[in-house]
Enzyme design. Structure first.
Site, PDB file in Angstrom:
ATOM      1  N   ASP A 119       3.783   7.161  -2.628  1.00 44.97           N
ATOM      2  CA  ASP A 119       2.814   6.446  -3.456  1.00 44.97           C
ATOM      3  C   ASP A 119       2.761   7.127  -4.825  1.00 44.97           C
ATOM      4  OD1 ASP A 119       1.094   4.169  -3.533  1.00 44.97           O
ATOM      5  OD2 ASP A 119      -0.647   5.483  -3.450  1.00 44.97           O
ATOM      6  N   ASP A 126       8.277   6.227   0.191  1.00 40.04           N
ATOM      7  CA  ASP A 126       7.857   6.961  -1.004  1.00 40.04           C
ATOM      8  C   ASP A 126       6.547   7.684  -0.716  1.00 40.04           C
ATOM      9  OD1 ASP A 126       5.441   5.148  -1.981  1.00 40.04           O
ATOM     10  OD2 ASP A 126       7.064   3.820  -1.356  1.00 40.04           O
TER      11      ASP A 126
END
Length: 292
Positions: A211, A209
């Site tokens: 974040d 991802d």
């Protein structure tokens, strides 16, 4: 030097390695409490391997509750000489999208609720962490990624946060300003303890991802992380298998960075002042230097 025994710390995607022979789960007692789980022993093309589920099977341990000392001590007791750490991380750089494997070369440790050393009152030691990972293992990982066409980056700083909550947006932007590449919750004090145990260590951070800093991407969530990890499982297995086959079954050469003899120059407490109780607990981690 004997032969290499490769330890792998990670999740189910790496300890269910295809082609692993004579696989068995075995409990290894530690002087430092309970490890996250039993260890899985096996051989791959003749190379001895030992796997440890970092969070335990079923993901029962949070990053803060993991007994990192017991984990590394158990690996040392199992004969492990080199550790390949595989973990999920968030990306702090646009050029490191989900699916990228980052072969980490530095850490910033922002954890605060964990036991970080085998040593302490009764036997003090200070090991160097200037170069926290083994470049030879990093070379193997990079070659494996290239061979299997795995998107990867060589080098990058891993910011280790305490967790278990994800970052605030302000924290995420702060860590980006420090030029960190990825953020996670597990590789410290794991890397520090591996160094104290004179085990070569490399960290392969699998990006899941962005974040929460990226304005055009959804904020990190467990659901998204698990989905990307599932997609990465085969790539992680291929990378670990590639590293194992490069190591092979020949005689192990000394670490070019001297990580396998770091305690020669680290223990500052003289023998007559050492606590016998602590010395007993250190029988495997530091027995090479304490028992001579």
């Amino acid at each position: 030097m004997g032969k290499t025994v490769l330890g792998v710390i990670g999740g189910s995607g790496v300890y269910d390695l295809p082609g692993l022979e004579n696989a068995r789960w075995e409990k290894v007692e530690s002087s430092f409490g309970e490890a996250s789980d039993e260890l899985r022993f096996g051989t791959l093309d003749g190379l001895e391997m030992v796997f440890l589920p970092r969070h335990g099977r079923g993901h029962k341990q949070s990053p803060s509750s993991i007994n990192y000392r017991a984990n590394i001590d158990a690996m040392k007791r199992a004969g492990v000489t080199d550790i390949l750490s595989v973990s999920a991380v968030g990306s702090l750089k646009q050029e490191l999208p989900p699916g990228t494997f980052v072969i980490v070369d530095q850490f910033i440790d922002r954890t605060f609720a964990r036991e970080k050393s085998f040593f302490g009152e009764g036997c003090v030691a200070h090991v160097s962490m200037a170069d926290p990972v083994c470049p030879r293992l990093g070379d193997y990982a990079q070659k494996a990624c290239l061979a299997h066409h795995i998107p990867h980056a060589r080098g990058g700083t891993y910011l280790v946060m305490e967790g278990p909550q994800f970052s605030t947006r302000a924290e995420s932007h702060l860590y980006r300003s420090w030029d960190c590449a990825v953020i996670g919750m597990t590789n410290m004090p794991e890397a520090k303890l591996a160094r104290e145990a004179e085990i070569n260590y490399a960290s392969i951070a699998m990006v899941t991802d962005y974040d929460c800093w990226h304005d055009e991407e959804p904020d990190v969530s467990v659901t998204h992380v698990v989905e990307v990890l599932r997609q990465n499982a085969e790539k992680a297995q291929a990378m670990v298998t590639g590293v194992a086959r490069q190591i092979g079954t020949g005689m192990r050469e000394p670490c070019p960075m001297g990580f396998d003899s770091v305690l020669d120059y680290a223990i500052i407490t003289p023998p007559e002042a050492r606590d016998p109780g602590l010395i007993k607990k250190l029988d495997v981690v530091a027995g090479r230097v304490l028992n001579r």
